[in-house]
Design a protein around this motif. Sequence first.
Motif, PDB file in Angstrom:
ATOM      1  N   THR A  65      20.733  52.285  40.846  1.00 34.33           N
ATOM      2  CA  THR A  65      20.035  51.293  40.036  1.00 34.33           C
ATOM      3  C   THR A  65      20.620  51.205  38.636  1.00 34.33           C
ATOM      4  OG1 THR A  65      18.381  52.978  39.513  1.00 34.33           O
ATOM      5  CG2 THR A  65      17.873  51.466  41.313  1.00 34.33           C
ATOM      6  N   ASN A  66      20.919  52.340  38.024  1.00 30.17           N
ATOM      7  CA  ASN A  66      21.503  52.338  36.685  1.00 30.17           C
ATOM      8  C   ASN A  66      22.886  51.705  36.689  1.00 30.17           C
ATOM      9  OD1 ASN A  66      19.243  53.667  35.775  1.00 30.17           O
ATOM     10  ND2 ASN A  66      20.188  55.698  35.848  1.00 30.17           N
ATOM     11  N   LYS A  67      23.663  52.027  37.701  1.00 29.97           N
ATOM     12  CA  LYS A  67      25.007  51.486  37.791  1.00 29.97           C
ATOM     13  C   LYS A  67      24.971  49.973  38.001  1.00 29.97           C
ATOM     14  CE  LYS A  67      27.440  52.889  41.289  1.00 29.97           C
ATOM     15  NZ  LYS A  67      28.337  53.700  42.131  1.00 29.97           N
ATOM     16  N   GLN A  68      24.062  49.526  38.846  1.00 28.68           N
ATOM     17  CA  GLN A  68      23.948  48.096  39.111  1.00 28.68           C
ATOM     18  C   GLN A  68      23.543  47.347  37.844  1.00 28.68           C
ATOM     19  OE1 GLN A  68      21.133  47.023  42.184  1.00 28.68           O
ATOM     20  NE2 GLN A  68      22.294  45.188  42.670  1.00 28.68           N
ATOM     21  N   GLN A  69      22.584  47.892  37.125  1.00 30.03           N
ATOM     22  CA  GLN A  69      22.142  47.260  35.880  1.00 30.03           C
ATOM     23  C   GLN A  69      23.270  47.223  34.861  1.00 30.03           C
ATOM     24  OE1 GLN A  69      18.941  49.286  33.887  1.00 30.03           O
ATOM     25  NE2 GLN A  69      18.442  47.540  32.587  1.00 30.03           N
ATOM     26  N   LEU A  70      23.991  48.333  34.744  1.00 31.11           N
ATOM     27  CA  LEU A  70      25.089  48.414  33.787  1.00 31.11           C
ATOM     28  C   LEU A  70      26.168  47.385  34.114  1.00 31.11           C
ATOM     29  CD1 LEU A  70      26.696  49.746  31.502  1.00 31.11           C
ATOM     30  CD2 LEU A  70      27.503  51.440  33.162  1.00 31.11           C
ATOM     31  N   LEU A  71      26.590  47.322  35.380  1.00 34.09           N
ATOM     32  CA  LEU A  71      27.654  46.397  35.756  1.00 34.09           C
ATOM     33  C   LEU A  71      27.205  44.949  35.661  1.00 34.09           C
ATOM     34  CD1 LEU A  71      29.358  48.211  38.780  1.00 34.09           C
ATOM     35  CD2 LEU A  71      30.139  48.033  36.414  1.00 34.09           C
ATOM     36  N   THR A  72      25.939  44.681  35.943  1.00 35.51           N
ATOM     37  CA  THR A  72      25.414  43.322  35.802  1.00 35.51           C
ATOM     38  C   THR A  72      25.463  42.886  34.342  1.00 35.51           C
ATOM     39  OG1 THR A  72      23.955  43.555  37.725  1.00 35.51           O
ATOM     40  CG2 THR A  72      23.403  41.828  36.135  1.00 35.51           C
ATOM     41  N   GLN A  73      25.031  43.770  33.441  1.00 34.19           N
ATOM     42  CA  GLN A  73      25.059  43.459  32.018  1.00 34.19           C
ATOM     43  C   GLN A  73      26.489  43.286  31.516  1.00 34.19           C
ATOM     44  OE1 GLN A  73      22.917  46.783  30.379  1.00 34.19           O
ATOM     45  NE2 GLN A  73      20.901  45.866  30.720  1.00 34.19           N
ATOM     46  N   CYS A  74      27.368  44.154  31.975  1.00 34.44           N
ATOM     47  CA  CYS A  74      28.769  44.086  31.541  1.00 34.44           C
ATOM     48  C   CYS A  74      29.432  42.806  32.035  1.00 34.44           C
ATOM     49  CB  CYS A  74      29.531  45.303  32.058  1.00 34.44           C
ATOM     50  SG  CYS A  74      29.075  46.857  31.252  1.00 34.44           S
ATOM     51  N   GLN A  75      29.183  42.446  33.275  1.00 38.17           N
ATOM     52  CA  GLN A  75      29.792  41.236  33.814  1.00 38.17           C
ATOM     53  C   GLN A  75      29.319  40.001  33.052  1.00 38.17           C
ATOM     54  OE1 GLN A  75      29.692  40.951  38.059  1.00 38.17           O
ATOM     55  NE2 GLN A  75      30.366  38.832  38.120  1.00 38.17           N
ATOM     56  N   HIS A  86      28.692  48.053  46.855  1.00 35.86           N
ATOM     57  CA  HIS A  86      27.267  48.242  47.133  1.00 35.86           C
ATOM     58  C   HIS A  86      26.393  47.691  46.012  1.00 35.86           C
ATOM     59  CE1 HIS A  86      23.940  49.979  49.322  1.00 35.86           C
ATOM     60  NE2 HIS A  86      23.529  50.644  48.250  1.00 35.86           N
ATOM     61  N   VAL A  87      26.926  47.636  44.800  1.00 34.79           N
ATOM     62  CA  VAL A  87      26.111  47.189  43.661  1.00 34.79           C
ATOM     63  C   VAL A  87      26.523  45.823  43.114  1.00 34.79           C
ATOM     64  CG1 VAL A  87      25.529  49.536  42.983  1.00 34.79           C
ATOM     65  CG2 VAL A  87      27.539  48.453  41.988  1.00 34.79           C
ATOM     66  N   ILE A  88      27.703  45.332  43.497  1.00 34.07           N
ATOM     67  CA  ILE A  88      28.139  43.995  43.087  1.00 34.07           C
ATOM     68  C   ILE A  88      27.929  43.047  44.267  1.00 34.07           C
ATOM     69  CG2 ILE A  88      30.081  42.547  42.359  1.00 34.07           C
ATOM     70  CD1 ILE A  88      29.204  44.411  40.201  1.00 34.07           C
ATOM     71  N   PRO A  89      27.036  42.081  44.166  1.00 29.78           N
ATOM     72  CA  PRO A  89      26.793  41.161  45.285  1.00 29.78           C
ATOM     73  C   PRO A  89      28.040  40.356  45.637  1.00 29.78           C
ATOM     74  CG  PRO A  89      25.067  40.974  43.620  1.00 29.78           C
ATOM     75  CD  PRO A  89      26.160  41.808  43.024  1.00 29.78           C
ATOM     76  N   LYS A  90      28.130  39.952  46.883  1.00 28.09           N
ATOM     77  CA  LYS A  90      29.275  39.187  47.365  1.00 28.09           C
ATOM     78  C   LYS A  90      29.519  37.942  46.524  1.00 28.09           C
ATOM     79  CE  LYS A  90      30.733  36.477  51.393  1.00 28.09           C
ATOM     80  NZ  LYS A  90      30.371  36.073  52.778  1.00 28.09           N
ATOM     81  N   ALA A  91      28.449  37.249  46.138  1.00 26.05           N
ATOM     82  CA  ALA A  91      28.587  35.997  45.394  1.00 26.05           C
ATOM     83  C   ALA A  91      29.215  36.209  44.018  1.00 26.05           C
ATOM     84  CB  ALA A  91      27.228  35.326  45.241  1.00 26.05           C
ATOM     85  N   ARG A  92      29.073  37.406  43.464  1.00 27.67           N
ATOM     86  CA  ARG A  92      29.620  37.679  42.131  1.00 27.67           C
ATOM     87  C   ARG A  92      30.926  38.463  42.179  1.00 27.67           C
ATOM     88  NH1 ARG A  92      27.269  40.751  38.772  1.00 27.67           N
ATOM     89  NH2 ARG A  92      25.549  41.709  39.898  1.00 27.67           N
ATOM     90  N   GLY A  93      31.427  38.730  43.381  1.00 27.80           N
ATOM     91  CA  GLY A  93      32.633  39.524  43.516  1.00 27.80           C
ATOM     92  C   GLY A  93      33.863  38.918  42.860  1.00 27.80           C
ATOM     93  N   PRO A  94      34.210  37.657  43.161  1.00 27.62           N
ATOM     94  CA  PRO A  94      35.402  37.066  42.544  1.00 27.62           C
ATOM     95  C   PRO A  94      35.317  37.020  41.018  1.00 27.62           C
ATOM     96  CG  PRO A  94      34.770  35.812  44.483  1.00 27.62           C
ATOM     97  CD  PRO A  94      33.664  36.801  44.232  1.00 27.62           C
ATOM     98  N   GLU A  95      34.146  36.659  40.500  1.00 30.15           N
ATOM     99  CA  GLU A  95      33.975  36.618  39.048  1.00 30.15           C
ATOM    100  C   GLU A  95      34.160  38.002  38.441  1.00 30.15           C
ATOM    101  OE1 GLU A  95      30.542  34.431  37.103  1.00 30.15           O
ATOM    102  OE2 GLU A  95      30.020  36.516  36.594  1.00 30.15           O
ATOM    103  N   PHE A  96      33.608  39.021  39.078  1.00 31.11           N
ATOM    104  CA  PHE A  96      33.748  40.397  38.602  1.00 31.11           C
ATOM    105  C   PHE A  96      35.224  40.774  38.516  1.00 31.11           C
ATOM    106  CE2 PHE A  96      34.223  44.940  39.507  1.00 31.11           C
ATOM    107  CZ  PHE A  96      33.381  45.509  38.562  1.00 31.11           C
ATOM    108  N   THR A  97      35.975  40.465  39.570  1.00 31.50           N
ATOM    109  CA  THR A  97      37.407  40.774  39.602  1.00 31.50           C
ATOM    110  C   THR A  97      38.149  40.093  38.463  1.00 31.50           C
ATOM    111  OG1 THR A  97      37.334  41.038  42.004  1.00 31.50           O
ATOM    112  CG2 THR A  97      39.494  40.661  41.019  1.00 31.50           C
TER     113      THR A  97
END
Length: 243
Positions: free
Chosen positions: A5-15, A185-196
């Motif tokens: 949960t912490n990792k998901q929140q952190l990566l969501t905020q960072c993205q 596991h923490v980055i949803p498929k829909a946000r994968g390309p944007e994250f990359t």
Amino acid sequence: MPAITNKQQLLTQCQAALKKRFPLAVVEAADEPRPLLEELIYAACREGSTAADADAGYARLRKAFIDWNEVRVSTVQEVGEVLRPLPGAGGRSKRIIGLLQEVFEDKYSFDLSELDKKGLKDTARKLRFYKEGVTDYAVAWVVQRSLGGHAIPLDEPTLRVLRRLGVVEEGEPESLEAVRASIEHVIPKARGPEFTDVMSVHAKELCTEKDPDCPACPLNRDCPYGIENLAKRAGDAKPKKSR
């Protein structure tokens, strides 16, 4: 690694912060994906670089040679000269030539379209058969961009950012595949390309290997490395008291 949960929140905020900081980093998906072989070749240009730099290098490659067979029979130096100024152009050219040679020996052509008919796992397994030019990043890239699957390509610049954020621990014994699975596991498929895309630009522009620009980084309040680096800079900037 931090709790999920912490990792998901952190990566969501960072993205979200990086998307705002680099609005032009996110590349819209093409109407028609490249054929599998071309996507693998593009991945060799894209790994360790940004979308803009990879696009330019790939375009030069297509323009400089008549077809993929001419690339295959060219020297590493010849192909590398075309790919420059992409970093590590020599290594990239070796991978591309090696991939083309393996595919030619396997198919007597440069067509991998038959793999489109297989499932994601079978296709990924078959792609890994071409060991000379296909990395874990390349397979994940093809799954993400061409096959409609969920995968997060991880190259060294992206891993550098994730380590500094504390998402991936320094010296972590897990394999690259295991690390990638945890990120997926923490980055949803829909946000994968944007994250990359945003991670690549951030690694090039701010979170560089040497002398990262932590003061200008939008992640510096959440990044352990950035917090430590800024504190060190502040300490160094304080005038020393005279005795």
